[in-house]
Design a protein around this motif. Structure first.
Motif, PDB file in Angstrom:
ATOM      1  N   ILE A 174       0.849  -1.193   0.000  1.00 31.16           N
ATOM      2  CA  ILE A 174       0.000   0.000   0.000  1.00 31.16           C
ATOM      3  C   ILE A 174       0.885   1.243   0.000  1.00 31.16           C
ATOM      4  CG2 ILE A 174      -1.825   1.268   1.174  1.00 31.16           C
ATOM      5  CD1 ILE A 174      -2.705  -1.298   2.504  1.00 31.16           C
TER       6      ILE A 174
ATOM      7  N   VAL B  20      -0.698   4.574   2.997  1.00 28.15           N
ATOM      8  CA  VAL B  20      -1.897   4.495   3.826  1.00 28.15           C
ATOM      9  C   VAL B  20      -2.344   5.870   4.309  1.00 28.15           C
ATOM     10  CG1 VAL B  20      -0.810   4.209   6.082  1.00 28.15           C
ATOM     11  CG2 VAL B  20      -2.960   3.044   5.618  1.00 28.15           C
TER      12      VAL B  20
ATOM     13  N   LEU C 103      -7.428  -2.455   6.873  1.00 29.66           N
ATOM     14  CA  LEU C 103      -6.104  -2.999   7.180  1.00 29.66           C
ATOM     15  C   LEU C 103      -6.215  -4.323   7.930  1.00 29.66           C
ATOM     16  CD1 LEU C 103      -4.202   0.259   8.220  1.00 29.66           C
ATOM     17  CD2 LEU C 103      -3.915  -1.045   6.110  1.00 29.66           C
TER      18      LEU C 103
ATOM     19  N   VAL D 238       3.260  -1.670   4.096  1.00 33.46           N
ATOM     20  CA  VAL D 238       2.497  -0.423   4.158  1.00 33.46           C
ATOM     21  C   VAL D 238       3.447   0.755   4.365  1.00 33.46           C
ATOM     22  CG1 VAL D 238       0.744   0.856   5.429  1.00 33.46           C
ATOM     23  CG2 VAL D 238       0.485  -1.609   5.119  1.00 33.46           C
TER      24      VAL D 238
END
Length: 230
Positions: free
Chosen positions: A129, A132, A150, A166
């Motif tokens: 990701i 975030v 998540l 992330v």
């Protein structure tokens, strides 16, 4: 990009096979290059990646990774890179629409993970990701919806043998708004932090990277530092 210590540091930190990796950075020391290194590592190892991109279009990642000797266009064509362009992610108004959008996104991710599991010569699957912090913006600040999403992604790491990477911008969170940051640190097996040099600016030196393997049972943090050059 020339590396000194950084590549070895990441290889050593990832050697233990952490399932959840959180990459933290700040304005003075952006850590996008860490994601690029981890993306190349995941694909080079014969695995597949779902890249949730909120920060940049595909052309950016393709251009950067080509300079690193990795052809993302080819991996995408071969089904090993699943690129989710979320720059216009439809968070919608506050309420059910946001949670519905996250639910559909998670369903799309789950389908590509399932497809990878039954594929011939399937390797490790990684969900990345980037980043975030922008996912929270897309959700109009609905931290609860982001945390739920998540949590669903973390379940993939145990139920389907995936890993989750992330990126989050540490310096945008004040003391009143660190809930998301603290939660990510809590669920992480490994935290990789990019920060400016403690001694100040230096010629051609980007900053320093620290890796924190989190041993929750022992409440112990081991820190190793490497210096990266651009």
């Amino acid at each position: 990009m020339e590396e000194y210590g950084g590549g070895n540091l990441l290889s050593e930190a990832m050697g233990s096979g952490p399932r959840v990796v959180v990459v933290e950075d700040c304005v003075e020391a952006p850590a996008a290059f860490v994601l690029h290194l981890l993306l190349k590592r995941a694909l080079a190892g014969g695995g597949a990646v779902a890249l949730l991109a909120l920060a940049q279009p595909f052309s950016h990642y393709d251009r950067v990774l080509r300079k690193m000797g990795c052809n993302l266009s080819l991996h995408r064509k071969n089904g090993r890179l699943h690129f989710f362009d979320l720059q216009a992610f439809p968070g919608g108004p506050k309420g059910g629409a946001i949670s519905d959008a996250f639910f559909r996104l998670y369903g799309d991710i789950q389908r590509v993970v399932d497809a990878n599991r039954i594929a011939e010569h399937a390797g490790q699957f990684t969900v990345m990701i980037d980043d975030v912090s922008l996912l929270e913006v897309a959700a109009h600040g609905s931290v609860d919806d982001v945390l739920d999403f998540l949590h669903y992604c973390v379940t993939l790491t145990s139920e389907m043998n995936c890993s989750l990477v992330v990126l989050i911008h540490e310096d945008i969170y004040s003391s009143e708004g660190v809930g998301l940051l603290l939660h990510l640190r809590y669920i992480a097996d490994l935290v990789i932090r990019a920060a400016p040099l403690s001694t100040g600016l230096a010629i051609d030196v980007h900053g320093q990277v620290s890796s924190f393997p989190l041993l929750v049972a022992l409440a112990n943090i081991i820190t190793r530092i490497g210096v990266l050059h651009l």
